[in-house]
Design an enzyme around this catalytic site. Structure first.
Site, PDB file in Angstrom:
ATOM      1  CG  MET A 154      29.680  31.218  36.814  1.00 37.70           C
ATOM      2  SD  MET A 154      30.343  31.127  35.137  1.00 37.70           S
ATOM      3  CE  MET A 154      31.521  29.786  35.304  1.00 37.70           C
TER       4      MET A 154
ATOM      5  CB  SER B 120      36.219  32.601  39.307  1.00 35.97           C
ATOM      6  OG  SER B 120      35.988  32.195  37.966  1.00 35.97           O
ATOM      7  CD  GLN B 121      31.148  35.514  37.600  1.00 38.26           C
ATOM      8  OE1 GLN B 121      31.072  35.235  36.385  1.00 38.26           O
ATOM      9  NE2 GLN B 121      30.068  35.566  38.346  1.00 38.26           N
TER      10      GLN B 121
ATOM     11  CG  ASP C 215      41.580  27.591  34.518  1.00 37.79           C
ATOM     12  OD1 ASP C 215      40.504  27.076  34.174  1.00 37.79           O
ATOM     13  OD2 ASP C 215      41.655  28.535  35.313  1.00 37.79           O
TER      14      ASP C 215
ATOM     15  CG  HIS D 213      38.842  28.117  37.376  1.00 42.46           C
ATOM     16  ND1 HIS D 213      39.639  29.189  37.043  1.00 42.46           N
ATOM     17  CD2 HIS D 213      37.674  28.652  37.819  1.00 42.46           C
ATOM     18  CE1 HIS D 213      38.987  30.306  37.271  1.00 42.46           C
ATOM     19  NE2 HIS D 213      37.789  30.014  37.742  1.00 42.46           N
TER      20      HIS D 213
END
Length: 266
Positions: A1, A75-76, A193, A249
């Site tokens: 992202m 991540s995503q 995170d 993160h």
């Protein structure tokens, strides 16, 4: 992202150090769009199902991957690549490495990359207006893995992406068969995170249904107990790997990466 395939300080750096550490390895870094700018924009604005379809096509046409490949999503990208293995078994994915992926979704957007950007403000506004409205679902990537534990029924009915790949709308036996074909699912959770809400989602855990304070681990979720994806069977076979990384993160050292991730790429 908010990142691109080729940023020399992030994904481009990962590609470089893997190639340096494993001589002769072929690393394909996926760009979603015709250029880096489109790649970044599409991480917010391109329908996830269309992204997965595009990636499946790229992989199918790459002659260097036909014997199988290891996939690593950040991540995503972790849950997006899981959709790839569930939907597109050819060429075969061998190991799925999810670095901070949100496999049960998110219920918060606490720290969008680039706090001053108008895009982040617009995303928050869209989610506040209604993550499950048709307009927002079709337009906003993050809405497509938005998982409201206070309104599970609406989530299951209207989620365009996550509810499908987590078998919450109907059971697709092909999804289960394809996921179970993996040698390993490696899940990295960042122990401090501040971006993912809740961080438990990085290990397939989530909020206990009906509230948004208490989280439960994967083994207590219906996804596991009903074994809709085969995760319970994979767990018993030793195919699920849980890794914890100190830090926020996607914050990890090169040494940590070499020690914990590199073995799954060799």
């Amino acid at each position: 992202m908010g990142d691109s395939c080729c940023n020399p300080e992030s994904m481009g750096y990962i590609k470089k150090i893997v190639e340096e550490k494993i001589p002769g390895i072929y690393v394909l870094s996926l760009q979603i769009g015709d250029n880096v700018i489109e790649d970044v924009e599409n991480s917010f604005l391109m329908n996830v199902n269309d992204q997965v379809k595009l990636v499946c096509g790229i992989l199918a046409k790459d002659p260097k991957l036909q014997g199988g490949y290891n996939a690593m999503g950040f991540s995503q990208g972790g849950q997006f690549l899981r959709a790839v293995v569930q939907r597109c078994p050819s060429p075969p994915m061998l190991n799925l490495i999810s670095v901070g992926g949100q496999h049960q979704g998110v219920y918060g957007f606490p720290r969008c990359p680039g706090e001053s950007s108008h895009l982040c403000d617009w995303i928050r506004k869209m989610l506040d207006l209604g993550a499950y409205t048709e307009a927002v679902q079709n337009r906003l990537v993050q809405a497509q893995y938005w998982h409201d534990p206070l309104n599970e029924e609406e989530y299951r009915k209207k989620s365009l992406f996550l509810a499908d790949i987590n078998q919450e709308q109907c059971i697709n036996q092909t999804y289960k068969k394809n996921l179970m074909s993996l040698k390993k699912i490696v899940m990295v959770k960042f122990l401090n995170d501040t971006m993912v809400d809740p961080p438990a989602s990085e290990w397939f855990g989530y909020y206990r249904s009906g509230q948004a304070k208490e989280t439960i681990p994967l083994k207590e979720t219906s996804l596991y107990t009903e074994d809709r994806l085969g995760l319970k069977e994979m767990d018993h076979a030793g195919k699920l790997v849980y890794l914890g990384a100190e830090g926020d993160h996607l914050h990890f050292s090169k040494d940590w990466f070499f020690k914990n991730i590199l073995p799954f790429l060799q």
